[in-house]
Motif scaffolding. Structure first.
Motif, PDB file in Angstrom:
ATOM      1  N   LEU A   1     -46.472   5.328  74.354  1.00 37.58           N
ATOM      2  CA  LEU A   1     -45.441   4.450  75.021  1.00 37.58           C
ATOM      3  C   LEU A   1     -44.098   5.266  75.091  1.00 37.58           C
ATOM      4  N   ALA A   2     -43.543   6.315  74.551  1.00 33.25           N
ATOM      5  CA  ALA A   2     -42.543   6.856  74.689  1.00 33.25           C
ATOM      6  C   ALA A   2     -42.535   7.776  76.011  1.00 33.25           C
ATOM      7  N   ALA A   3     -43.728   8.136  76.576  1.00 39.19           N
ATOM      8  CA  ALA A   3     -43.911   8.726  77.824  1.00 39.19           C
ATOM      9  C   ALA A   3     -43.673   7.885  79.141  1.00 39.19           C
ATOM     10  N   LEU A   4     -43.496   6.341  78.728  1.00 40.40           N
ATOM     11  CA  LEU A   4     -43.312   5.576  79.912  1.00 40.40           C
ATOM     12  C   LEU A   4     -42.102   5.778  80.522  1.00 40.40           C
ATOM     13  N   PRO A   5     -42.037   5.451  81.826  1.00 36.65           N
ATOM     14  CA  PRO A   5     -40.620   5.448  82.650  1.00 36.65           C
ATOM     15  C   PRO A   5     -39.733   4.600  82.010  1.00 36.65           C
ATOM     16  N   ASP A   6     -38.272   5.321  82.008  1.00 29.70           N
ATOM     17  CA  ASP A   6     -37.477   4.275  81.284  1.00 29.70           C
ATOM     18  C   ASP A   6     -37.048   3.100  82.311  1.00 29.70           C
ATOM     19  N   ALA A   7     -37.600   3.012  83.598  1.00 27.09           N
ATOM     20  CA  ALA A   7     -37.305   1.847  84.250  1.00 27.09           C
ATOM     21  C   ALA A   7     -38.446   0.724  83.933  1.00 27.09           C
TER      22      ALA A   7
ATOM     23  N   ASP B   1     -36.241 -11.189  74.137  1.00 29.84           N
ATOM     24  CA  ASP B   1     -37.302 -11.405  75.023  1.00 29.84           C
ATOM     25  C   ASP B   1     -38.054 -10.418  75.726  1.00 29.84           C
ATOM     26  N   THR B   2     -36.992  -9.670  76.324  1.00 27.93           N
ATOM     27  CA  THR B   2     -37.570  -8.510  77.215  1.00 27.93           C
ATOM     28  C   THR B   2     -36.297  -7.388  77.109  1.00 27.93           C
ATOM     29  N   SER B   3     -36.803  -6.253  77.608  1.00 29.06           N
ATOM     30  CA  SER B   3     -35.899  -5.203  77.596  1.00 29.06           C
ATOM     31  C   SER B   3     -36.525  -4.107  78.500  1.00 29.06           C
ATOM     32  N   THR B   4     -35.957  -2.745  78.626  1.00 27.89           N
ATOM     33  CA  THR B   4     -36.730  -1.731  79.432  1.00 27.89           C
ATOM     34  C   THR B   4     -36.977  -0.737  78.448  1.00 27.89           C
ATOM     35  N   PHE B   5     -38.001   0.369  78.667  1.00 24.48           N
ATOM     36  CA  PHE B   5     -38.402   1.270  77.937  1.00 24.48           C
ATOM     37  C   PHE B   5     -37.109   2.295  77.722  1.00 24.48           C
ATOM     38  N   GLY B   6     -36.098   2.497  78.808  1.00 28.49           N
ATOM     39  CA  GLY B   6     -35.032   3.336  78.407  1.00 28.49           C
ATOM     40  C   GLY B   6     -34.237   2.842  77.618  1.00 28.49           C
ATOM     41  N   VAL B   7     -33.907   1.544  77.588  1.00 31.37           N
ATOM     42  CA  VAL B   7     -33.186   0.967  76.362  1.00 31.37           C
ATOM     43  C   VAL B   7     -33.903   1.151  75.072  1.00 31.37           C
TER      44      VAL B   7
END
Ligand SMILES: [Fe+2]
Length: 210
Positions: A162-168, A180-186
């Motif tokens: 999962l840590a390899a998924l794009p920040d966006a 409820d939601t966020s981004t991988f970058g955060v």
């Protein structure tokens, strides 16, 4: 592709509808608790339900599958094979969810990422920029690994993926716990577990989840 998030039931579960705006083909992810709300949304939008996608087989994520398969026995229900044994009721058109493959549902195509740890067959579904993370990744948290079939070691490997998924990429979790939601970058910045996995700190990760 459009997404609608529904917070349903006594455990703040999330069910999701994902649909194609041109064809109005839709899938439901983790239908549970109050399927009539999902059905009303489908009907109001003129959407056609093409498949059910399950992130894992815990009852609080699947207890409304039968509501939809009772209306359409041929409706494909996708679940990773490693979680099939957990189903109390087997849907008539049960299908696998295979790591690295795409599930086609009408005009929709959703990717499958096998992320065991919470359960052996936990998966995340990828739809455009959205990642539906079930009980693997919550906002600021990770899923429980003290349940039958759980594995902290497997969860670590899943978090490395999962840590390899794009920040966006957007995070759409299976429960409303810290958000409820966020981004991988955060989340890579503020989610301890994702941070440890990104840094390759396996021992610290295992200590943190125990
Ligand atoms: Fe769960």
């Amino acid at each position: 592709m459009k997404t609608e998030q529904f917070k349903l039931g006594p455990m703040d579960n999330f069910s999701y509808l994902v649909w194609d705006e041109d064809t109005l083909d839709a899938v439901v992810i983790d239908p549970a608790w109050q399927p009539e709300k999902l059905a009303a949304f489908l009907e109001a939008g003129g959407l056609t339900l093409r498949a059910v996608l399950l992130t894992h087989a815990h009852p609080d994520h699947v207890n409304a599958v039968a509501f939809f398969t009772a209306r359409d026995k041929a409706l494909p229900v996708h679940l990773h094979e490693a979680d099939h044994f957990m189903l109390e009721t087997v849907p008539p058109a049960l299908k696998p969810a295979v790591d690295g493959e795409k599930i086609e549902a009408g005009a929709l195509k959703l990717g499958v990422l096998h992320t065991p740890g919470h359960t052996p067959g936990s998966v995340c579904y990828l739809a455009g920029n959205a990642v539906f993370t079930g009980d693997t990744l919550f906002i600021g948290e990770c899923g429980r690994v003290d349940l039958p079939g759980s594995s902290p070691e497997a969860l670590y490997s899943s978090f490395v993926k999962l840590a390899a998924l794009p920040d966006a990429a957007a995070v759409f979790p299976g429960h409303s716990y810290n958000g409820d939601t966020s981004t991988f970058g955060v989340q890579k910045e503020y989610n301890l577990y994702l941070k440890l996995a990104r840094q390759g700190r396996r021992a610290d990760f295992l200590k943190a989840v125990s």
